[in-house]
Write an enzyme that holds these catalytic residues in place. Structure first.
Site, PDB file in Angstrom:
ATOM      1  N   LEU A 105       0.817  -1.204   0.000  1.00  0.00           N
ATOM      2  CA  LEU A 105       0.000   0.000   0.000  1.00  0.00           C
ATOM      3  C   LEU A 105       0.850   1.252   0.000  1.00  0.00           C
ATOM      4  O   LEU A 105       0.421   2.309  -0.440  1.00  0.00           O
ATOM      5  CB  LEU A 105      -0.891   0.023   1.242  1.00  0.00           C
ATOM      6  CG  LEU A 105      -1.994  -1.021   1.295  1.00  0.00           C
ATOM      7  CD1 LEU A 105      -2.640  -1.021   2.663  1.00  0.00           C
ATOM      8  CD2 LEU A 105      -3.026  -0.733   0.223  1.00  0.00           C
ATOM      9  N   GLY A 106       2.035   1.124   0.530  1.00  0.00           N
ATOM     10  CA  GLY A 106       2.865   2.313   0.594  1.00  0.00           C
ATOM     11  C   GLY A 106       3.942   2.148   1.638  1.00  0.00           C
ATOM     12  O   GLY A 106       4.049   1.104   2.294  1.00  0.00           O
ATOM     13  N   GLN A 107       4.716   3.202   1.758  1.00  0.00           N
ATOM     14  CA  GLN A 107       5.818   3.190   2.703  1.00  0.00           C
ATOM     15  C   GLN A 107       5.443   4.137   3.820  1.00  0.00           C
ATOM     16  O   GLN A 107       5.400   5.342   3.617  1.00  0.00           O
ATOM     17  CB  GLN A 107       7.087   3.654   1.987  1.00  0.00           C
ATOM     18  CG  GLN A 107       8.315   3.708   2.836  1.00  0.00           C
ATOM     19  CD  GLN A 107       8.910   2.326   3.061  1.00  0.00           C
ATOM     20  OE1 GLN A 107       8.788   1.449   2.224  1.00  0.00           O
ATOM     21  NE2 GLN A 107       9.538   2.138   4.210  1.00  0.00           N
ATOM     22  N   GLY A 108       5.133   3.578   4.964  1.00  0.00           N
ATOM     23  CA  GLY A 108       4.716   4.431   6.064  1.00  0.00           C
ATOM     24  C   GLY A 108       5.905   4.904   6.864  1.00  0.00           C
ATOM     25  O   GLY A 108       7.055   4.655   6.502  1.00  0.00           O
ATOM     26  N   PHE A 121       7.220   3.977   9.566  1.00  0.00           N
ATOM     27  CA  PHE A 121       8.112   3.030  10.222  1.00  0.00           C
ATOM     28  C   PHE A 121       8.369   1.795   9.379  1.00  0.00           C
ATOM     29  O   PHE A 121       8.942   0.829   9.865  1.00  0.00           O
ATOM     30  CB  PHE A 121       7.535   2.625  11.578  1.00  0.00           C
ATOM     31  CG  PHE A 121       7.436   3.773  12.522  1.00  0.00           C
ATOM     32  CD1 PHE A 121       6.343   4.630  12.489  1.00  0.00           C
ATOM     33  CD2 PHE A 121       8.437   4.022  13.448  1.00  0.00           C
ATOM     34  CE1 PHE A 121       6.258   5.700  13.348  1.00  0.00           C
ATOM     35  CE2 PHE A 121       8.350   5.092  14.319  1.00  0.00           C
ATOM     36  CZ  PHE A 121       7.263   5.938  14.271  1.00  0.00           C
ATOM     37  N   GLY A 122       7.951   1.834   8.147  1.00  0.00           N
ATOM     38  CA  GLY A 122       8.194   0.684   7.291  1.00  0.00           C
ATOM     39  C   GLY A 122       7.089   0.526   6.276  1.00  0.00           C
ATOM     40  O   GLY A 122       6.101   1.275   6.300  1.00  0.00           O
ATOM     41  N   VAL A 180       3.842  -0.874   4.194  1.00  0.00           N
ATOM     42  CA  VAL A 180       2.529  -1.348   4.615  1.00  0.00           C
ATOM     43  C   VAL A 180       1.926  -2.177   3.485  1.00  0.00           C
ATOM     44  O   VAL A 180       1.972  -1.776   2.325  1.00  0.00           O
ATOM     45  CB  VAL A 180       1.593  -0.171   4.956  1.00  0.00           C
ATOM     46  CG1 VAL A 180       0.253  -0.674   5.448  1.00  0.00           C
ATOM     47  CG2 VAL A 180       2.236   0.731   5.984  1.00  0.00           C
ATOM     48  N   ASP A 236       3.106  12.574  14.751  1.00  0.00           N
ATOM     49  CA  ASP A 236       3.304  12.562  13.297  1.00  0.00           C
ATOM     50  C   ASP A 236       1.968  12.682  12.571  1.00  0.00           C
ATOM     51  O   ASP A 236       1.662  11.927  11.658  1.00  0.00           O
ATOM     52  CB  ASP A 236       4.054  11.294  12.880  1.00  0.00           C
ATOM     53  CG  ASP A 236       4.624  11.424  11.461  1.00  0.00           C
ATOM     54  OD1 ASP A 236       4.670  12.559  10.936  1.00  0.00           O
ATOM     55  OD2 ASP A 236       5.019  10.404  10.875  1.00  0.00           O
TER      56      ASP A 236
END
Ligand SMILES: *[C@@H]1O[C@H](CO)[C@@H](O)[C@H](O)[C@H]1NC(C)=O
Ligand SMILES: *[C@@H]1O[C@H](CO)[C@@H](O)[C@H](O)[C@H]1NC(C)=O
Ligand SMILES: *[C@@H]1O[C@H](CO)[C@@H](O)[C@H](O)[C@H]1NC(C)=O
Ligand SMILES: *[C@@H]1O[C@H](CO)[C@@H](O)[C@H](O)[C@H]1NC(C)=O
Ligand SMILES: *[C@@H]1O[C@H](CO)[C@@H](O)[C@H](O)[C@H]1NC(C)=O
Ligand SMILES: *[C@@H]1O[C@H](CO)[C@@H](O)[C@H](O)[C@H]1NC(C)=O
Ligand SMILES: *[C@@H]1O[C@H](CO)[C@@H](O)[C@H](O)[C@H]1NC(C)=O
Length: 864
Positions: free
Chosen positions: A554-557, A559-560, A562, A673
């Site tokens: 889904l994407g790069q959140g 902390f890592g 997703v 955040d």
């Protein structure tokens, strides 16, 4: 309707400087007497200097007598006397006088009379009042005639729209033929007092829109009706008269008008002094469901569905094929004919009531008596409350004919009880459980409609309105047993899993047994210790995410990465693989997960559990179908999908979510955040905050308010946090303020730069605010749609208050939610926001995106 909504789409207190009325003290003559007529080349100016009366040229060499604003450069005519009988020739040929009978008369070339006012008053005078009303007075002072009783295309504050039932005087609006031709046009807007009063828009004699019947509180097709601090409205319905009227509240000096243009659009306009132009604040009819009888008899229109027409429960489309082609005008028919004796009622919620012209209104009956009365009359098709001002109030609508011109709202509207044959009643209908049922079956979401068109498939999806029961996990609002839903998953997983990794659950359980539970004393978990740490097998997660396939990413959140996944039981999940090494041991990590998983709130993404595989740690969340706010807000194609109502709902939801984190949850959590990409949206576009508590899970959220590892994102970080690493709840408030300004403007704070003015988003917002031009800050893609101006301005002000440089000048989240909710807030004036005095953070990376726990605090401090 229309008119009702407009009052509250008005101006906020701050508007005083925004739209002011330049009263040039008028050394004017505001009176016409027998002795002193008005020559064509002269104008009459009201005592306060607001309005002028005189002759003006229009198309085709015709001259009309009109009233316009005296201080506005482009002449804006609000009333015309002789629409059907213009003076032929220039203004010099015209004259207004009081004739020998005491009537006002327009005379052409000093001979022929082209227009005479209906009232006459012997020795009379005519006076132009400062509200724009031209009044013909008897010598004694009584009113013989007034222009307010004969509106043209404009309704000014204080004018009545409606009928006087004693005299038969019907005050209605009628459009100009063309923008430069005041003769009567195609459209009229007037009241119908049969049944319960309702306003209709007519094109010639055809109705094109209905406001819904008056239900004692509002017009049922205009559920947003409200009064605000600047304008108030009233609707009066008695045996003597029925009318709508709006007024400026005491001392307000804005110019506002309500006008129907020659294409039949009804608009609320405000004069914006800084731009020296009229600004359209809303325009009606505004959506397809406002088309009169859009969905035919028994059809229910809903703009949120596709196709927009649906049938109430117990009904089906009369012409299914036409419906698939989006023509719902054929309406709906009953599945089962009524059998007088065995019938019952199903409730349709959030409805605009059907037209009431043929309905019986009995104000003496309560709702239950209403039901019995309707049931005992075989011709009665539906009933509803005719006075919704309070739950127990008496008042009963009973419809005996077809139900016409209904629509359904997301919010607002009222309950309508529709008669059905016993066999069509939903199981939990009124007969057994009086208030819980209703459903409007909605014919197919758009994809299916497309299939239907392409493949001729007939699929009927019944959308259950009360879907809380259907999908408890999605709508969990903290009331359910903690983890009830998840335990179910866990059970399913455990049953399925036979791999050795399955034992990890038990490891967790063992640790739990040693924990002392003092930090969640309120949650009674009984003897099932492993319920405390919701944990998933690695195999389950791998299976659900197809081995973390890139398709599922889904994407790069923060902390890592997703990934999206689907569990065996069909539940969608989002899995965050934590790439940063926690400073915590396994046990602390689990403790934190347990705590965070207990935070349940409508506006928080729910943490379902974790998954631990060796040194890898993963967090499992509920999946949000509309992804994140930034994918809508900052996308040119999608941003217009977020209309103001949705944006305001999102702002409110975020505020409530943060408030919960800050104050109402057992843990006091500072998010640290907050940003648009951390606000996820569910199917109904409700906002849910994600990534909260992750700092705790990483062990960086120490009790001290000083941190070396700054978690956060440039553009959203408060100055004290970005510079000094000092965080507090007020740093979240700052980020919230940035978010609000982004939501209102549709622009990113980071990346926004106003070339000419050398401004960032916050400073730009403040500058417009200071200059009284805040409305220009609103996202261009939703300008012109209906936006509640009061709300917009309030949100901008709250946003600015939240981004003040000094934390102590920022409000708390509880204050913010109060301000958002209140109708007449006395808000502080914001000062210049932070980051606006030159120092700019040019670094374009998000600190939290870095894969390592990069600590850049030192650099930031050096930069000071
Ligand atoms: C208007 O016209 C009349 C005669 O037609 C003239 O006497 C008068 O001065 C004019 N007034 C203005 C204000 O032009
Ligand atoms: C005055 O009223 C009478 C009766 O209504 C009417 O016949 C006459 O024409 C009127 N006179 C003027 C100057 O309008
Ligand atoms: C009409 O009224 C005005 C003032 O009200 C007065 O000065 C005038 O004399 C009156 N004329 C007649 C004919 O009554
Ligand atoms: C009437 O208002 C609508 C909506 O603002 C606009 O699209 C239309 O062009 C206007 N028509 C005229 C004739 O001004
Ligand atoms: C109506 O319902 C009653 C009871 O269910 C039944 O006895 C009767 O025959 C029905 N009448 C008609 C016309 O269907
Ligand atoms: C009301 O009844 C009249 C006469 O029966 C009918 O023509 C009209 O369509 C009905 N109106 C509504 C809204 O049902
Ligand atoms: C509606 O109910 C309220 C409260 O019971 C009452 O005050 C009001 O007069 C009612 N309105 C009408 C039109 O009956």
């Amino acid at each position: 309707m229309i008119m009702m909504t407009w009052p509250w789409r008005a101006l906020p207190p701050l508007a005083a400087g925004l739209l002011l009325l330049l009263s040039s003290p008028a050394a004017s003559i505001d009176t016409i007497t027998v002795e002193a007529p008005l020559e064509g080349n002269r104008t009459l100016v009201s005592a306060g200097g607001t309005f002028a009366l005189g002759f003006f040229d229009a198309a085709a060499g015709h001259t009309y007598l009109g009233i316009w604003y005296n201080n506005i450069p482009a002449r804006t005519v609000v009333w015309v006397a002789n629409r059907r009988s213009p003076v032929v020739g220039s203004v010099a040929a015209a004259e207004l006088k009081i004739d020998s009978n005491g009537s006002l008369a327009i005379v052409q070339a000093q001979r022929s009379v082209v227009w005479v006012s209906p009232g006459a008053a012997g020795n009379a005078t005519a006076l132009l009042l400062d509200n724009g009303n031209l009044v013909l007075r008897f010598a004694g002072g009584g009113v013989a005639w007034q222009s307010f009783d004969y509106p043209t295309d404009t309704l000014l504050p204080g004018m009545k729209l409606g009928v006087d039932l004693r005299t038969g005087l019907d005050r209605y609006m009628s459009s100009w033929r063309l923008a430069d031709d005041p003769s009567p046009g195609e459209y009229t807007f007037r009241i119908d007092t049969h049944g319960s009063p309702e306003f209709f828009l007519y094109r010639w004699s055809m109705r094109t829109y209905g406001s819904g019947p008056w239900n004692g509180y509002q017009f049922s097709g205009v559920p947003n009706l409200r009064t605000n601090t600047l304008l108030s409205y009233q609707f009066m319905s008695t045996a003597k008269e029925a009318y709508y009227q709006y007024d400026l509240d005491g001392g307000a000096t804005v110019l506002t008008r309500f006008v129907m243009n020659s294409s039949g659009q009804i608009q609320r306009l405000m004069w914006i002094d800084t731009t020296r132009s009229w600004s359209v604040f809303s325009s009606y009819p505004m959506d397809e469901c406002e088309a009169y009888r859009a969905c035919g008899a028994y059809g229910v229109c809903n703009v949120e569905t596709s196709p927009m027409c649906g049938c109430p429960v117990g009904f089906e489309p009369r012409y299914p094929q036409a419906w698939a082609l989006r023509d719902g005008s054929g309406g709906c028919i009953r599945r089962t004919p009524l059998n007088c004796t065995g019938d019952g009622f199903a409730v349709a919620r959030n409805m605009k009531l059907p037209e009431s012209a043929n309905a019986t209104v009995d104000m003496a009956l309560g709702l239950e008596e209403c039901r019995l009365r309707c049931l005992s009359n075989c011709a009665c098709r539906a009933y509803a409350s005719a006075n919704v001002t309070s739950p127990g109030a008496k008042g009963c609508f009973m419809w005996t004919g077809d139900l016409l011109d209904m629509r359904r709202f997301d919010n607002g509207g009222q309950d309508l009880f529709i008669r059905l044959a016993a066999s069509d009643l939903p199981t939990n209908s009124l007969s057994d459980n009086s208030q819980t049922a209703m459903l409007v079956s909605i014919i197919v979401p758009s994809v299916v409609a497309l299939l239907l068109l392409l493949g001729g498939l007939v699929i009927c999806v019944i959308k259950v309105k009360d879907n809380k029961k259907a999908i408890p996990s999605v709508l969990n609002n903290g009331q359910d047993t903690p983890f009830g839903q998840r335990n179910h998953n866990a059970a399913a997983i455990n049953n399925r899993q036979v791999t050795p990794i399955g034992r990890r659950n038990h490891i967790a359980a063992t640790n739990d047994a040693q924990d002392n539970n003092s930090w969640h004393p309120t949650i009674e978990q009984g003897s099932h210790q492993d319920l405390d740490l919701p944990s998933f097998d690695v195999a389950t997660i791998l299976y659900a995410t197809s081995n973390f396939s890139s398709d599922n990413k889904l994407g790069q959140g923060g902390f890592g990465p997703v990934y999206m996944g689907r569990l065996d039981n069909g539940q969608d999940i989002a899995v965050k693989r934590l790439s940063r090494r926690s400073t915590q041991g396994l046990r602390e990590f689990k403790n934190e997960v347990k705590l965070i998983a207990k935070l349940q709130h409508r506006n928080l993404v729910r943490l379902l559990g974790c998954c631990i595989d060796g040194s890898e740690r993963m967090l499992v969340y509920e999946y949000m179908h509309n992804r994140s706010l930034n994918t809508f807000l900052f996308n040119e194609e999608k941003q217009s999908m977020l209309n103001w109502a949705k944006r305001f709902n999102i702002i409110n939801g975020i505020a409530r979510g943060i408030l919960y984190l800050h104050q109402d949850s057992a843990l006091r959590i500072i998010h640290r955040d907050l940003k648009a990409s951390n606000i996820l949206l569910d199917r109904d576009m409700n906002p849910k905050i994600s990534d909260f508590g992750v700092a705790r899970i990483f062990g960086t959220d120490q009790t001290t308010a000083y941190t070396k590892k700054v978690v956060g994102t440039y553009g959203y970080m408060s100055p004290e946090y970005a510079m000094d690493g000092v965080f507090s709840m007020k740093s979240d408030v700052f980020s919230f303020g940035v978010l609000v300004l982004e939501i209102v403007s549709g622009k990113k704070n980071r990346g926004f730069y106003h070339n000419e003015l050398d401004l960032n988003l916050l400073r730009y917002a403040w500058r417009l605010w200071k200059e009284g031009r805040s409305l220009e800050f609103l996202d261009q893609s939703i300008v012109g749609t209906s936006s509640n101006v009061t709300e917009v301005l309030r949100c901008i002000q709250i946003g600015l208050l939240c981004v003040q440089e000094q934390p102590r000048h920022r409000p708390t989240m509880s204050a913010v939610t109060l301000m958002l909710g209140s109708e007449s807030p006395a808000l502080h004036e914001p000062c210049e926001p932070a980051f606006s005095t030159g120092r700019s953070l040019s670094d374009d990376t998000e600190a939290s995106r870095s894969n390592s726990a990069r600590s850049w605090t030192a650099t930031a401090i050096e930069g000071r």
